[in-house]
Scaffold this motif. Structure first.
Motif, PDB file in Angstrom:
ATOM      1  N   VAL A 169       0.856  -1.180   0.000  1.00 44.22           N
ATOM      2  CA  VAL A 169       0.000   0.000   0.000  1.00 44.22           C
ATOM      3  C   VAL A 169       0.900   1.240   0.000  1.00 44.22           C
ATOM      4  N   ASP A 170       0.283   2.417   0.075  1.00 45.89           N
ATOM      5  CA  ASP A 170       1.053   3.615   0.376  1.00 45.89           C
ATOM      6  C   ASP A 170       0.401   4.309   1.559  1.00 45.89           C
ATOM      7  N   GLN A 171       1.014   5.379   2.042  1.00 41.99           N
ATOM      8  CA  GLN A 171       0.477   6.066   3.215  1.00 41.99           C
ATOM      9  C   GLN A 171       0.189   7.535   2.935  1.00 41.99           C
ATOM     10  N   ASN A 172       0.078   7.888   1.656  1.00 43.84           N
ATOM     11  CA  ASN A 172      -0.084   9.289   1.289  1.00 43.84           C
ATOM     12  C   ASN A 172      -1.322   9.553   0.442  1.00 43.84           C
ATOM     13  N   THR A 173      -2.251   8.616   0.409  1.00 38.96           N
ATOM     14  CA  THR A 173      -3.454   8.791  -0.395  1.00 38.96           C
ATOM     15  C   THR A 173      -4.647   8.918   0.529  1.00 38.96           C
ATOM     16  N   ASN A 174      -4.962  10.149   0.872  1.00 37.81           N
ATOM     17  CA  ASN A 174      -6.061  10.392   1.794  1.00 37.81           C
ATOM     18  C   ASN A 174      -7.348   9.761   1.255  1.00 37.81           C
ATOM     19  N   LEU A 175      -8.142   9.218   2.153  1.00 42.43           N
ATOM     20  CA  LEU A 175      -9.394   8.505   1.901  1.00 42.43           C
ATOM     21  C   LEU A 175      -9.158   7.050   1.491  1.00 42.43           C
ATOM     22  N   PHE A 176      -8.053   6.757   0.819  1.00 46.44           N
ATOM     23  CA  PHE A 176      -7.806   5.389   0.365  1.00 46.44           C
ATOM     24  C   PHE A 176      -6.760   4.670   1.212  1.00 46.44           C
ATOM     25  N   SER A 177      -5.634   5.304   1.445  1.00 46.27           N
ATOM     26  CA  SER A 177      -4.578   4.655   2.218  1.00 46.27           C
ATOM     27  C   SER A 177      -3.693   5.753   2.810  1.00 46.27           C
ATOM     28  N   PHE A 178      -3.940   6.078   4.067  1.00 48.25           N
ATOM     29  CA  PHE A 178      -3.214   7.172   4.702  1.00 48.25           C
ATOM     30  C   PHE A 178      -3.006   6.845   6.174  1.00 48.25           C
ATOM     31  N   ARG A 179      -2.018   7.511   6.762  1.00 47.20           N
ATOM     32  CA  ARG A 179      -1.716   7.286   8.171  1.00 47.20           C
ATOM     33  C   ARG A 179      -2.484   8.294   9.016  1.00 47.20           C
ATOM     34  N   ASP A 180      -3.347   7.783   9.890  1.00 47.79           N
ATOM     35  CA  ASP A 180      -4.142   8.646  10.751  1.00 47.79           C
ATOM     36  C   ASP A 180      -3.212   9.393  11.701  1.00 47.79           C
ATOM     37  N   PRO A 181      -3.257  10.737  11.719  1.00 52.22           N
ATOM     38  CA  PRO A 181      -2.313  11.479  12.557  1.00 52.22           C
ATOM     39  C   PRO A 181      -2.555  11.297  14.046  1.00 52.22           C
ATOM     40  N   THR A 182      -3.757  10.872  14.422  1.00 53.37           N
ATOM     41  CA  THR A 182      -4.071  10.698  15.839  1.00 53.37           C
ATOM     42  C   THR A 182      -3.608   9.348  16.364  1.00 53.37           C
ATOM     43  N   THR A 183      -3.904   8.295  15.606  1.00 52.82           N
ATOM     44  CA  THR A 183      -3.588   6.940  16.066  1.00 52.82           C
ATOM     45  C   THR A 183      -2.293   6.388  15.485  1.00 52.82           C
ATOM     46  N   GLY A 184      -1.825   6.985  14.372  1.00 52.46           N
ATOM     47  CA  GLY A 184      -0.640   6.457  13.707  1.00 52.46           C
ATOM     48  C   GLY A 184      -0.903   5.213  12.885  1.00 52.46           C
ATOM     49  N   THR A 185      -2.157   4.782  12.770  1.00 53.35           N
ATOM     50  CA  THR A 185      -2.500   3.576  12.018  1.00 53.35           C
ATOM     51  C   THR A 185      -2.897   3.936  10.593  1.00 53.35           C
ATOM     52  N   LEU A 186      -2.763   2.957   9.676  1.00 53.33           N
ATOM     53  CA  LEU A 186      -3.188   3.157   8.299  1.00 53.33           C
ATOM     54  C   LEU A 186      -4.700   3.019   8.203  1.00 53.33           C
ATOM     55  N   GLN A 187      -5.319   3.919   7.453  1.00 55.65           N
ATOM     56  CA  GLN A 187      -6.768   3.970   7.324  1.00 55.65           C
ATOM     57  C   GLN A 187      -7.141   4.182   5.868  1.00 55.65           C
ATOM     58  N   GLY A 188      -8.396   3.919   5.520  1.00 53.74           N
ATOM     59  CA  GLY A 188      -8.903   4.248   4.204  1.00 53.74           C
ATOM     60  C   GLY A 188      -9.565   3.079   3.496  1.00 53.74           C
ATOM     61  N   PHE A 189     -10.134   3.377   2.335  1.00 49.64           N
ATOM     62  CA  PHE A 189     -10.876   2.390   1.546  1.00 49.64           C
ATOM     63  C   PHE A 189      -9.987   1.210   1.166  1.00 49.64           C
ATOM     64  N   ASP A 190      -8.785   1.476   0.660  1.00 46.01           N
ATOM     65  CA  ASP A 190      -7.894   0.383   0.256  1.00 46.01           C
ATOM     66  C   ASP A 190      -7.434  -0.438   1.453  1.00 46.01           C
ATOM     67  N   ILE A 191      -7.246   0.209   2.590  1.00 44.59           N
ATOM     68  CA  ILE A 191      -6.842  -0.515   3.802  1.00 44.59           C
ATOM     69  C   ILE A 191      -7.966  -1.455   4.239  1.00 44.59           C
ATOM     70  N   ASP A 192      -9.195  -0.959   4.204  1.00 43.08           N
ATOM     71  CA  ASP A 192     -10.331  -1.823   4.540  1.00 43.08           C
ATOM     72  C   ASP A 192     -10.460  -2.983   3.563  1.00 43.08           C
ATOM     73  N   MET A 193     -10.154  -2.720   2.281  1.00 42.91           N
ATOM     74  CA  MET A 193     -10.225  -3.790   1.282  1.00 42.91           C
ATOM     75  C   MET A 193      -9.233  -4.902   1.619  1.00 42.91           C
ATOM     76  N   ALA A 194      -8.016  -4.520   1.974  1.00 43.54           N
ATOM     77  CA  ALA A 194      -7.002  -5.515   2.345  1.00 43.54           C
ATOM     78  C   ALA A 194      -7.450  -6.323   3.556  1.00 43.54           C
ATOM     79  N   LYS A 195      -8.064  -5.670   4.508  1.00 46.74           N
ATOM     80  CA  LYS A 195      -8.518  -6.367   5.718  1.00 46.74           C
ATOM     81  C   LYS A 195      -9.618  -7.374   5.416  1.00 46.74           C
ATOM     82  N   GLU A 196     -10.443  -7.103   4.405  1.00 38.85           N
ATOM     83  CA  GLU A 196     -11.494  -8.059   4.040  1.00 38.85           C
ATOM     84  C   GLU A 196     -10.896  -9.334   3.458  1.00 38.85           C
TER      85      GLU A 196
END
Length: 340
Positions: free
Chosen positions: A108-135
């Motif tokens: 993945v990458d960590q610079n695509t807001n909404l799809f694959s980005f690092r949440d500044p509060t939790t430091g975790t990766l978030q977004g549509f593509d991250i959720d897709m990988a988790k499925e």
């Protein structure tokens, strides 16, 4: 204990001397400007460019238009077979290897807001593509958290698959005939359209206005080729990460950015002083999940996950959570196309 030295009785004040020292210091600071970046054309800021940025001059020989996906069957993926229950992957093959390892490795990458980005509060990766990988991990292990994310550049996506550094790539990747010769793709999981991002108040309203302008886009992507075909008289600022274009436009080093409307919406969500304008520059972009070309069992399994999330509403819930606000509602996920 810190000692405090008091002025001698009768000593004259030193304020005038201190003012002189401060004035010299201020002047010295002003005498050391930032290093300058040579201007290409127009009146652009001369502050240093983002690391890795490349200036590509207007071209008299734009790249040819890619062949339609129908000509190479690029959208026709492998039909899923019976999906094994989570935790019961069949012996042999890539699924057994992933199960034995205990985690799915996803590029993945960590610079695509909404799809694959690092949440500044939790430091975790978030977004549509991250959720897709988790499925996908949910269907292999019964646990969506059993994922190891590896950060890749756009240019490094395909070599990572070819070298088996990752199991799958979920990285906003458009399917093309050329790419489909290198790696295996799932069925389409997202559809996008390439458009233009400009500052509010810009005189750029569509592709025809890009002639003679500076346009930011991304190295080793279909977006760059599209800009060269549609606006061959534009100077391109090519960068390595999606967010770099936002920074370059904020620094007034480019007049516009062009890539998928979904990625442009992600930039707007970070800075509302910009807006998306104009019609799509070329045809639709069909995004697929990348897999090593020789791992048919994994391609079929990923397509089984996509079938499930289309049918049970998971895809729509993911879209509504991440994408609906900036781009509006859709009727549903893109349909699957199979070649067998």
């Amino acid at each position: 204990m810190t000692q405090v030295r008091l002025p001698r009785p009768g000593a004259r004040p030193r304020a005038r001397h201190l003012v002189g020292v401060l004035a010299v210091a201020v002047l010295a600071g002003c005498a050391a400007p930032d290093p300058l970046t040579p201007m290409v054309s127009g009146t652009y800021t001369t502050r240093p460019m983002t690391d890795g940025a490349q200036i590509i001059s207007p071209t008299d020989s734009p790249p040819p238009e890619p062949p339609p996906l129908e000509s190479c069957g690029g959208l026709a993926s492998l039909r899923p077979g019976p999906q094994p229950p989570p935790g019961q992957m069949p012996p042999g093959g890539s699924l057994a290897e992933i199960a034995g390892r205990g985690r799915l490795i996803v590029g993945v990458d960590q610079n695509t807001n909404l799809f694959s980005f690092r949440d500044p509060t939790t430091g975790t990766l978030q977004g549509f593509d991250i959720d897709m990988a988790k499925e996908i991990a949910r269907d292999i292990f019964g646990d969506p958290t059993k994922v190891e994310f590896r950060l890749l550049t756009s240019a490094g996506r395909f070599s990572a698959l070819e070298n088996n550094d990752v199991d799958v790539v979920v990285h906003a990747t458009a399917i093309t005939c050329e790419r489909a010769r290198r790696v295996g793709f799932s069925t389409e999981y997202f559809r996008a359209f390439q458009r233009i991002l400009v500052p509010k108040g810009s005189d750029i309203t569509g592709p025809a206005d890009l002639a003679g302008k500076r346009v930011c886009t991304f190295i080793d992507t279909t977006s760059l080729d599209t800009v060269q075909r549609v606006a061959p008289d534009a100077t391109i600022v090519a960068v390595r990460d999606w967010d770099d274009c936002l920074v370059i436009m904020q620094k007034k080093q480019a007049d516009a950015t062009s890539t998928s409307d979904t990625l442009l919406a992600a930039l707007v969500s970070q800075d509302p002083h910009f807006q998306i304008v104009g019609p799509p520059m070329e045809g639709e972009e069909h995004w697929g999940i990348g897999v090593n070309k020789f791992k048919d069992d994994l391609v079929r399994f990923v397509n089984g996950t996509l079938e499930r999330i289309r049918a049970d509403g998971t895809w729509m819930r993911m879209y509504d959570r991440w994408i609906a606000a900036p781009l509006g509602p859709v009727a549903g996920p893109p349909p699957a196309t199979y070649g067998d």
